[in-house]
Design a protein around this motif. Sequence first.
Motif, PDB file in Angstrom:
ATOM      1  N   ILE A  20      -1.442  -3.690  -4.982  1.00  9.27           N
ATOM      2  CA  ILE A  20      -1.334  -3.700  -3.531  1.00  9.27           C
ATOM      3  C   ILE A  20      -0.766  -5.236  -3.153  1.00  9.27           C
ATOM      4  O   ILE A  20      -1.317  -6.211  -3.591  1.00  9.27           O
ATOM      5  N   VAL A  21       0.586  -4.949  -2.470  1.00  7.13           N
ATOM      6  CA  VAL A  21       1.146  -6.313  -2.129  1.00  7.13           C
ATOM      7  C   VAL A  21       0.776  -6.928  -0.764  1.00  7.13           C
ATOM      8  O   VAL A  21       0.583  -7.828  -0.672  1.00  7.13           O
ATOM      9  N   ALA A  22       0.770  -5.796   0.136  1.00  7.57           N
ATOM     10  CA  ALA A  22       0.371  -6.272   1.554  1.00  7.57           C
ATOM     11  C   ALA A  22       0.164  -5.086   2.320  1.00  7.57           C
ATOM     12  O   ALA A  22       0.780  -3.958   2.357  1.00  7.57           O
ATOM     13  N   TRP A  23      -0.729  -5.080   3.153  1.00  5.21           N
ATOM     14  CA  TRP A  23      -1.236  -3.938   4.139  1.00  5.21           C
ATOM     15  C   TRP A  23      -0.305  -4.270   5.466  1.00  5.21           C
ATOM     16  O   TRP A  23      -0.482  -5.502   5.871  1.00  5.21           O
ATOM     17  N   VAL A  38       1.836   0.165   3.734  1.00  3.82           N
ATOM     18  CA  VAL A  38       1.402  -0.666   2.575  1.00  3.82           C
ATOM     19  C   VAL A  38       2.526  -0.790   1.653  1.00  3.82           C
ATOM     20  O   VAL A  38       3.295  -0.188   1.755  1.00  3.82           O
ATOM     21  N   THR A  46       8.958  -3.665  -5.475  1.00  9.48           N
ATOM     22  CA  THR A  46       8.304  -3.502  -4.392  1.00  9.48           C
ATOM     23  C   THR A  46       8.798  -2.332  -3.703  1.00  9.48           C
ATOM     24  O   THR A  46       9.609  -2.450  -3.181  1.00  9.48           O
ATOM     25  N   GLU A  63      -7.949  -5.389  -1.150  1.00 11.39           N
ATOM     26  CA  GLU A  63      -7.194  -6.474  -0.509  1.00 11.39           C
ATOM     27  C   GLU A  63      -5.610  -6.620  -1.425  1.00 11.39           C
ATOM     28  O   GLU A  63      -5.674  -6.141  -2.485  1.00 11.39           O
ATOM     29  N   PRO A  64      -4.900  -7.491  -0.719  1.00 12.78           N
ATOM     30  CA  PRO A  64      -3.598  -7.791  -1.728  1.00 12.78           C
ATOM     31  C   PRO A  64      -4.101  -8.271  -2.940  1.00 12.78           C
ATOM     32  O   PRO A  64      -4.764  -9.133  -3.191  1.00 12.78           O
ATOM     33  N   GLY A 199       0.799 -10.302  -7.076  1.00 10.67           N
ATOM     34  CA  GLY A 199       2.229  -9.730  -6.727  1.00 10.67           C
ATOM     35  C   GLY A 199       3.082 -10.150  -7.854  1.00 10.67           C
ATOM     36  O   GLY A 199       2.742 -10.065  -9.159  1.00 10.67           O
TER      37      GLY A 199
END
Length: 422
Positions: A20-23, A38, A46, A63-64, A199
Amino acid sequence: MAEYVFRTPDIGEGVAEVEIVAWHVKPGETVAEDQPLVDLMTDKATVEITSPVDGKLVSTAGEPGAKAAVGSVLAVLEVGAEAATSTPAAAPEPTRAVEAPVAAAPPAPAPAPVATAAPAAVAPALVARAPGAAPLASPAVRRRAQQLGVRLQFVPATGPAGRVTREDLDRFVAAGETVAAPAAAPAVRTGVEEVKVIGLRRQIAERMSEAKRRIPHFSYIEEVDVTELERLRGELNAQAADRPRLTLLPFLIRAVTRTLPRYPQINATYDDEAGVVRRHAAVHLGLATQTPTGLVVPVLRHAEALDLWAAATEIARLASACRAGKATRDELSGSTITLTSLGPLGGLATTPVINRPEVAILGPNKIVERPVVVGGQVVVRKMMNLSSSFDHRVVDGWDAAEFIQAIKRLLETPALLFVEAR
């Protein structure tokens, strides 16, 4: 109301888990169908995942930086008429690293109080100093003047032969004469910033560790005279101003692709778990590219079929896509050999790390002008070191040296780049 369980999608063949990189939406906020939900990462690519439904985000998988297995629960959304009619919340600002608080620098110590000399009954006689002459003073007086920020050439001297005494210095300071401002002491820096390795940076760390752990590297560095090549490159750029500007890389790529057919064990990938070396006819050339988020390796496919300008165009396109974060997974996988270059920062030599499962990587260093002996005469030539690393399980040292020597010959006699070998 009903809950919609959104599971981690399969975004690439053979991918078992993603990061998970970013929400783009927080729990409690609403999201519309096809709105970005996401960003997920796999194999350095990505992928932006959109919401499959209208609804309110109830919970997320992590979380990221957290890993999520394909098919596991990624998010839970509340769906229904009420949630669907809610106004979608704006995407939150990207998470930024929190900087540790920095303590204020302590104030610079104030000069020590100056003891004022007792006034003499009779003022001592001043000794004239010739214009521009350096003031005479003992080491102790010079050190004290430096601490006080006083320039001794402005202090009237009463000592023998025009020597500035301690009393002269104290009298000068006590009289409130203008002194040079003391040099500011360097500020003390404190604080520690913690940066979570997630990441792309985590992908790089894991890949480099795995490559060094599993591959017995050996490096080979050769010196190349690129004077004639640089002359040719300048001529081609001047005559074809409407075409992409040629750097060193297209010429090096051509030299590599012309040489590899004679050394098939170098244009190869090694599956060490299966014990299989796959020798590739096509040259899918990885190009190590620095981006704001870290190093990625886009792939110049079928480099053997590209001329100089086609290679230059594709290099520029791939680099632009990587730096904009828009390179696809296919553009970031499947290389058979890699080139890495630091450009003008290339240094004298490097020992590049192999891009596993490949077995070879090459890196040109910076070009410098220096004197060399040619035909018994000292002349100035443009010289460059060509650094390389090989997997010693697959490539013997002799073959690696022959391979680099063959590339050297083509670069030093660039006409051979365009002549078909018999």
